[in-house]
Design a protein around this motif. Structure first.
Motif, PDB file in Angstrom:
ATOM      1  N   THR A 234       9.146  -1.792  -0.552  1.00  0.00           N
ATOM      2  CA  THR A 234       8.401  -0.421  -0.694  1.00  0.00           C
ATOM      3  C   THR A 234       7.914   0.527   0.809  1.00  0.00           C
ATOM      4  O   THR A 234       7.773  -0.634   1.651  1.00  0.00           O
ATOM      5  CB  THR A 234       6.830  -0.733  -1.763  1.00  0.00           C
ATOM      6  OG1 THR A 234       6.284  -1.526  -0.629  1.00  0.00           O
ATOM      7  CG2 THR A 234       7.419  -1.226  -2.628  1.00  0.00           C
ATOM      8  N   GLY A 235       7.551   1.680   0.995  1.00  0.00           N
ATOM      9  CA  GLY A 235       6.928   1.899   1.953  1.00  0.00           C
ATOM     10  C   GLY A 235       5.402   1.806   2.076  1.00  0.00           C
ATOM     11  O   GLY A 235       5.387   3.133   3.214  1.00  0.00           O
TER      12      GLY A 235
ATOM     13  N   MET B 292      17.757  -1.238  -3.999  1.00  0.00           N
ATOM     14  CA  MET B 292      17.355  -0.334  -3.704  1.00  0.00           C
ATOM     15  C   MET B 292      18.135   0.814  -4.541  1.00  0.00           C
ATOM     16  O   MET B 292      18.744   1.009  -5.487  1.00  0.00           O
ATOM     17  CB  MET B 292      18.349  -0.664  -2.919  1.00  0.00           C
ATOM     18  CG  MET B 292      20.618  -0.493  -2.944  1.00  0.00           C
ATOM     19  SD  MET B 292      21.059  -0.839  -1.013  1.00  0.00           S
ATOM     20  CE  MET B 292      22.635   0.633  -1.561  1.00  0.00           C
ATOM     21  N   PRO B 293      17.025   2.043  -3.654  1.00  0.00           N
ATOM     22  CA  PRO B 293      17.903   3.475  -4.494  1.00  0.00           C
ATOM     23  C   PRO B 293      19.260   3.925  -4.108  1.00  0.00           C
ATOM     24  O   PRO B 293      19.620   3.594  -3.371  1.00  0.00           O
ATOM     25  CB  PRO B 293      16.405   3.469  -3.923  1.00  0.00           C
ATOM     26  CG  PRO B 293      16.865   3.196  -3.067  1.00  0.00           C
ATOM     27  CD  PRO B 293      16.612   1.233  -2.547  1.00  0.00           C
TER      28      PRO B 293
ATOM     29  N   GLU C 127      17.438  12.990  -4.913  1.00  0.00           N
ATOM     30  CA  GLU C 127      16.261  13.235  -5.491  1.00  0.00           C
ATOM     31  C   GLU C 127      14.804  13.067  -5.083  1.00  0.00           C
ATOM     32  O   GLU C 127      14.267  14.222  -5.064  1.00  0.00           O
ATOM     33  CB  GLU C 127      15.871  12.978  -7.206  1.00  0.00           C
ATOM     34  CG  GLU C 127      17.536  13.224  -7.724  1.00  0.00           C
ATOM     35  CD  GLU C 127      17.187  12.541  -9.744  1.00  0.00           C
ATOM     36  OE1 GLU C 127      16.454  11.488  -9.713  1.00  0.00           O
ATOM     37  OE2 GLU C 127      18.194  12.491 -10.092  1.00  0.00           O
ATOM     38  N   LEU C 128      15.043  12.207  -4.456  1.00  0.00           N
ATOM     39  CA  LEU C 128      13.420  11.909  -3.309  1.00  0.00           C
ATOM     40  C   LEU C 128      13.774  13.297  -2.249  1.00  0.00           C
ATOM     41  O   LEU C 128      12.378  13.478  -2.545  1.00  0.00           O
ATOM     42  CB  LEU C 128      13.380  10.458  -3.208  1.00  0.00           C
ATOM     43  CG  LEU C 128      11.967  10.382  -2.018  1.00  0.00           C
ATOM     44  CD1 LEU C 128      10.770  10.544  -2.829  1.00  0.00           C
ATOM     45  CD2 LEU C 128      12.169   8.815  -1.827  1.00  0.00           C
ATOM     46  N   LEU C 129      14.719  12.993  -1.569  1.00  0.00           N
ATOM     47  CA  LEU C 129      14.609  13.828  -0.218  1.00  0.00           C
ATOM     48  C   LEU C 129      15.077  15.341  -0.354  1.00  0.00           C
ATOM     49  O   LEU C 129      14.403  15.933   0.483  1.00  0.00           O
ATOM     50  CB  LEU C 129      15.538  12.943   0.305  1.00  0.00           C
ATOM     51  CG  LEU C 129      15.033  11.464   1.295  1.00  0.00           C
ATOM     52  CD1 LEU C 129      16.388  10.945   1.761  1.00  0.00           C
ATOM     53  CD2 LEU C 129      13.538  11.047   1.574  1.00  0.00           C
ATOM     54  N   GLY C 130      15.488  15.895  -1.190  1.00  0.00           N
ATOM     55  CA  GLY C 130      16.531  17.086  -1.672  1.00  0.00           C
ATOM     56  C   GLY C 130      17.715  16.591  -0.752  1.00  0.00           C
ATOM     57  O   GLY C 130      17.717  15.660   0.353  1.00  0.00           O
ATOM     58  N   GLN C 131      18.607  17.720  -1.115  1.00  0.00           N
ATOM     59  CA  GLN C 131      20.085  16.867  -0.640  1.00  0.00           C
ATOM     60  C   GLN C 131      20.413  17.407   1.026  1.00  0.00           C
ATOM     61  O   GLN C 131      20.855  16.163   1.280  1.00  0.00           O
ATOM     62  CB  GLN C 131      21.093  18.384  -1.000  1.00  0.00           C
ATOM     63  CG  GLN C 131      22.379  17.707  -0.944  1.00  0.00           C
ATOM     64  CD  GLN C 131      23.171  16.834  -1.164  1.00  0.00           C
ATOM     65  OE1 GLN C 131      23.300  16.257  -2.577  1.00  0.00           O
ATOM     66  NE2 GLN C 131      24.330  16.371  -0.555  1.00  0.00           N
ATOM     67  N   SER C 132      19.852  18.284   1.464  1.00  0.00           N
ATOM     68  CA  SER C 132      19.915  18.235   3.308  1.00  0.00           C
ATOM     69  C   SER C 132      18.818  17.069   3.765  1.00  0.00           C
ATOM     70  O   SER C 132      19.928  16.893   4.473  1.00  0.00           O
ATOM     71  CB  SER C 132      19.322  19.527   3.563  1.00  0.00           C
ATOM     72  OG  SER C 132      17.631  19.584   3.774  1.00  0.00           O
TER      73      SER C 132
END
Length: 137
Positions: A42-43, A5-6, A13-18
């Protein structure tokens, strides 16, 4: 299924902090009410990751992640669509619009929400209760 799992760092890093905070809050809200298997995958072609809540071979919902976006999908079968109509008046207009505009396939109505904050979480929990009664106190 994903090999591993990530990490929180990769997800941040992928989504951003918020958005990662929104992701965590949504997972916490689901975990608080449901004891489920949680599977990373995987998506597919549209998302980087899929995080699925399942129990007894049935999927409750799936969360999706890609660069600066979250997806939250619930698939409503025929009986569940009937139940939706009984709670429609308790849901926000935005939730009802998403539901109404969602594509219906042979196996159900696939409704994808893209939360950017936690304001719709109460409605999400009502939608999940249509699929399955919460199994945690």
């Amino acid at each position: 299924m994903l090999e591993k799992m990530p990490s929180p760092l990769i997800m941040t890093e992928l989504l951003g902090q918020s958005l990662y905070e929104v992701w965590q809050a949504l997972c916490s809200a689901i975990d608080e009410k449901y004891d489920m298997e949680r599977l990373w995958n995987t998506g597919g072609k549209n998302w980087t990751y899929e995080y699925k809540y399942r129990r007894g071979g049935k999927t409750l919902c799936s969360l999706y992640a890609k660069s600066n976006r979250i997806g939250f999908m619930i698939i409503f079968g025929k009986e569940e669509r009937t139940k939706f109509e009984t709670v429609r008046d308790t849901l926000s207009k935005a939730i009802c619009r998403q539901y109404d505009e969602a594509q219906t396939y042979h196996d159900g109505k696939w409704v994808m929400f893209e939360p950017t904050n936690t304001t719709a979480f109460e409605d999400y929990m009502k939608l999940l209760a249509i699929k399955r009664k919460p199994n945690r106190k």
